[in-house]
Write an enzyme that holds these catalytic residues in place. Structure first.
Site, PDB file in Angstrom:
ATOM      1  N   ASN A  42     -10.230  -2.356  -6.947  1.00 57.12           N
ATOM      2  CA  ASN A  42      -9.212  -1.577  -7.560  1.00 57.12           C
ATOM      3  C   ASN A  42      -9.915  -1.361  -9.233  1.00 57.12           C
ATOM      4  O   ASN A  42      -9.529  -0.378  -9.678  1.00 57.12           O
ATOM      5  CB  ASN A  42      -8.092  -2.161  -7.503  1.00 57.12           C
ATOM      6  CG  ASN A  42      -7.165  -1.868  -6.699  1.00 57.12           C
ATOM      7  OD1 ASN A  42      -6.303  -2.796  -6.413  1.00 57.12           O
ATOM      8  ND2 ASN A  42      -7.666  -0.906  -5.657  1.00 57.12           N
ATOM      9  N   ASP A  78       0.816  -1.104  -0.057  1.00 57.32           N
ATOM     10  CA  ASP A  78      -0.096   0.039  -0.106  1.00 57.32           C
ATOM     11  C   ASP A  78       0.992   1.314  -0.063  1.00 57.32           C
ATOM     12  O   ASP A  78       1.934   1.320   0.651  1.00 57.32           O
ATOM     13  CB  ASP A  78      -0.951   0.141   1.142  1.00 57.32           C
ATOM     14  CG  ASP A  78      -2.052   1.027   1.163  1.00 57.32           C
ATOM     15  OD1 ASP A  78      -2.291   1.344  -0.106  1.00 57.32           O
ATOM     16  OD2 ASP A  78      -2.693   1.354   2.274  1.00 57.32           O
TER      17      ASP A  78
END
Length: 246
Positions: free
Chosen positions: A69, A21
């Protein structure tokens, strides 16, 4: 003393899972486009894989692209798919050199056709490698994985090939995407976020969690070694008392 030198190779996690991340935020902090962060994140992938091999951890799973995503801007998604193809082609020799088997989990049919072809070709080319299994979680969401497993079991019950009484944790796990790899012992997340973001919800039940404020492009080998050192200091009781595990 460097963290690597502190690691007890007799007490290694068998499987490390990573939530990579912070690529976009790292790039934004430098005044760059988000894809610049993703491109530099590939370096951290390489460093993490090398560190895993160096200390002898046999399974590494990377959360590369979640099912959520797909909701990102179209240009970013297209750039990520292109980056995936280029990275797989570029790193195939490295996988062969280090005896690494490439694996993938998730709703792989959702990937663009050229991505699937490149991915499956790399998986086939490395399927006999045994030193380390690198699993990419692509178009992956754990809730969808659990629903997929539940439906598969329900179909077996409906067909009469499985009795309800025989639905155990072990039987359920056989229907997960990760049925051929062990559950993670250590999960690492970068960027200072303290959540697991729909990642391996079933498999992380007894996993040790380790978080760092570093953004993913900043993650280095020594960071992985630090995480392993932290893991080795913890007492893993699996519901038992400390006396029972001594």
């Amino acid at each position: 003393m460097a963290f690597k030198e502190k690691i007890d190779t007799d007490k290694l996690p068998r499987h490390i899972a990573v939530i990579m991340d912070g690529n976009g935020r790292w790039a934004k902090g430098l005044g760059k486009l988000r894809i610049f962060g993703h491109q530099n994140g590939v370096k951290a992938v390489r460093a993490t894989l090398e560190a895993t091999i160096e200390i002898g951890v046999p399974y590494l799973t990377l959360y590369a692209f979640s099912s959520e995503n797909w909701n990102r801007p179209k240009k970013e998604v297209q750039a990520l798919m292109t980056l995936l193809i280029n990275s797989l082609n570029k790193e195939l020799d490295t996988l062969h050199k280090h005896d690494i088997r490439l694996n993938a989990i998730g709703q792989l049919d959702d990937l663009p056709a050229n991505c699937r072809t490149t991915l499956f070709n790399a998986m086939e080319a490395t399927r006999n490698h045994t030193k380390c299994t690198l699993t990419l979680a692509l178009s992956y969401g754990s809730r969808k994985e659990i629903i997929h497993a539940t439906k598969a079991i329900a179909e077996k019950v409906k067909a009469g090939t499985l009795d309800v009484e025989d639905i155990t944790e072990e039987e359920f796990a056989k229907h997960l995407y990760t049925h051929d790899i062990p559950d993670p012992d250590l999960m690492i997340r970068t960027s200072g976020e303290y959540r697991i973001s729909n990642y391996l919800l079933w498999q992380l039940a007894y996993c040790e969690l380790w978080f760092t404020d570093k953004m993913w492009p900043e993650f280095e080998k020594e960071d992985l070694f630090e995480a392993v050192c932290s893991y080795q200091k913890r007492e893993r009781r699996f519901g038992k008392t400390g006396d029972q595990t001594d």
